[in-house]
Design an enzyme around this catalytic site. Sequence first.
Site, PDB file in Angstrom:
ATOM      1  N   SER A 131       0.971  -1.270   0.114  1.00  0.00           N
ATOM      2  CA  SER A 131      -0.021  -0.108   0.035  1.00  0.00           C
ATOM      3  C   SER A 131       0.714   1.409   0.069  1.00  0.00           C
ATOM      4  O   SER A 131       2.012   1.246   0.234  1.00  0.00           O
ATOM      5  CB  SER A 131      -0.854   0.199   1.327  1.00  0.00           C
ATOM      6  OG  SER A 131      -0.149   0.304   2.364  1.00  0.00           O
ATOM      7  N   LYS A 132       0.329   2.339  -0.076  1.00  0.00           N
ATOM      8  CA  LYS A 132       0.848   3.698  -0.317  1.00  0.00           C
ATOM      9  C   LYS A 132       1.544   3.977   1.287  1.00  0.00           C
ATOM     10  O   LYS A 132       2.521   4.413   1.404  1.00  0.00           O
ATOM     11  CB  LYS A 132      -0.319   4.703  -0.642  1.00  0.00           C
ATOM     12  CG  LYS A 132       0.042   6.122  -0.305  1.00  0.00           C
ATOM     13  CD  LYS A 132      -1.141   6.895  -0.831  1.00  0.00           C
ATOM     14  CE  LYS A 132      -1.344   8.349  -0.176  1.00  0.00           C
ATOM     15  NZ  LYS A 132      -0.408   9.381  -0.005  1.00  0.00           N
ATOM     16  N   ARG A 133       1.009   3.344   2.078  1.00  0.00           N
ATOM     17  CA  ARG A 133       1.382   3.823   3.540  1.00  0.00           C
ATOM     18  C   ARG A 133       2.662   2.720   3.767  1.00  0.00           C
ATOM     19  O   ARG A 133       3.538   3.229   4.620  1.00  0.00           O
ATOM     20  CB  ARG A 133       0.482   3.571   4.500  1.00  0.00           C
ATOM     21  CG  ARG A 133      -0.093   4.688   5.134  1.00  0.00           C
ATOM     22  CD  ARG A 133      -1.353   4.422   5.841  1.00  0.00           C
ATOM     23  NE  ARG A 133      -2.707   4.182   4.690  1.00  0.00           N
ATOM     24  CZ  ARG A 133      -3.388   3.063   4.944  1.00  0.00           C
ATOM     25  NH1 ARG A 133      -3.245   2.231   5.766  1.00  0.00           N
ATOM     26  NH2 ARG A 133      -4.518   2.835   4.027  1.00  0.00           N
TER      27      ARG A 133
END
Length: 507
Positions: free
Chosen positions: A264-266
């Site tokens: 994910s982006k995180r």
Amino acid sequence: MSRKVRVRFAPSPTGALHIGGVRTALYNYLFARQHGGDMILRIEDTDSTRFVPGAEEYIIEALQWLGIGIDEGIGVDTPLNIHGPYRQSERREIYHIYVKQLLDSGNAYIAFDTPAELEAKRQEVPNFQYDATTRMSMRNSLTMPREEVDSRIKAGEQYVVRFKIEPNEDVHVHDLIRGEVVINSSILDDKVLYKSADDLPTYHLANIVDDHLMEVSHVIRGEEWLPSAPLHVLLYRAFGWEDTMPEFAHLPLLLKPDGNGKLSKRDGDRLGFPVFPLEFHDQKTGAVSSGYRETGYFPEAVINFLALLGWHAGGDQEIYSMQELIDAFSLDRVSKSGAKFDFEKGKWFNHQYLQMKDNAELAELFLPILQQHGVQADKAVVAHVVGLMKERVNFVHELWEQCAFFFVAPTEYDEKSLKKRWKEDSPRHMQELLELLEAQEDWSAEALDTAVMGWIAAKEYGVGLVMNAFRICLVGAARGPHIWEITGVIGKEETLARVRTALEKLS
Ligand code: GLU
């Protein structure tokens, strides 16, 4: 393959393009190039609530940086653009025609249920789904007289158009990577295809209509779209377009480095590596996400790294140019299981590409960094230094730390190195060495080596002891390339000056 290969990359402009999306674009591009086909860029912006300003420009710039060429569509000005517009928000009139076609053929119906009514239904009926089992108890054109439907629309009441899915049918999707996928139509809901509120189709309708009108032959996209594929097959059938339906290939997910779930982006922020090709400035939140370009990656390295995340030709080869990828790529060697995102491997690729680069080209990239540190240096000297040191770095910007001593004299001396390498006798040794070097006329590596080794042997000093102390004078620490490489670059005067300074500071 009789049909002309036409593929499309169809991102939604909802933020920075995730690295998984870049890989989807890359595989589409490789496939198109290999088959002499066309690569289309289409912007799927029918969900206006998720639109992020600047995202489209970002996508175009990222693809350009990586060398993923677009033949048709957004971002290219070409006479080939005969299937436009390529931005879905500009194709409303086209979608009207096809919504009407599905309504007329009885494959779709109009529904007036408000979001509040639907929510109430969900509270009331566990696992409520708008489908064959429930649609006849809802407020729609199947349960209302025609006149009522017309008058509600005339009065401006909002409605949606839903796809009427017949239950109890096995729907087959042939996927080029996964083989045959079968699901029963009863699990599908009557998907919303169009919303009067914004006069726009939803993703599913727009996607199918556009792929058809744009004569797309192969749909290559992320695995997250596999569950939608049966619905898409049913839509092709409802339109009577089965004969020209594209072939499907759903790519495996990119997984977190530990393999636990989707990347994910995180994860990027959390684990300290970029998940976007270019740095992204979110205009809404002000947040900045790091990019491969700004981190110092070469686009060729990113391409090579991404190509092998989920695909492998089978042999030992790991380094591929874009042309080699185009020649070697095949969908049937794309893996079915998710690909673990191995960021260390990404660095390794950059290291490999850096070694392959010409020293002069690297010097060109390193010069501005030197300038930032106040160093003006001759390009040929910089190229020589880069050649000596590049093996030790993954990125051009790391060269500064490795090479600074070639350009600026040390101002301090590494504690650890001193403790280990600067002994009681070192000042005396360096004083003698200084005198020897002052008298030395031939400054070539061979001559210096002969003179210095001769002196050490005559005095029966330890080579390691003397040379390590000498190194500390020149570098400020016990590291660096061969000593005569250093004296060669910095020259006689600077060598003498550094030994004198060290004697002053360390005696
Ligand atoms: N707009 C979709 C996305 O953002 C495209 C999916 C597809 O390729 O069909 O991924």
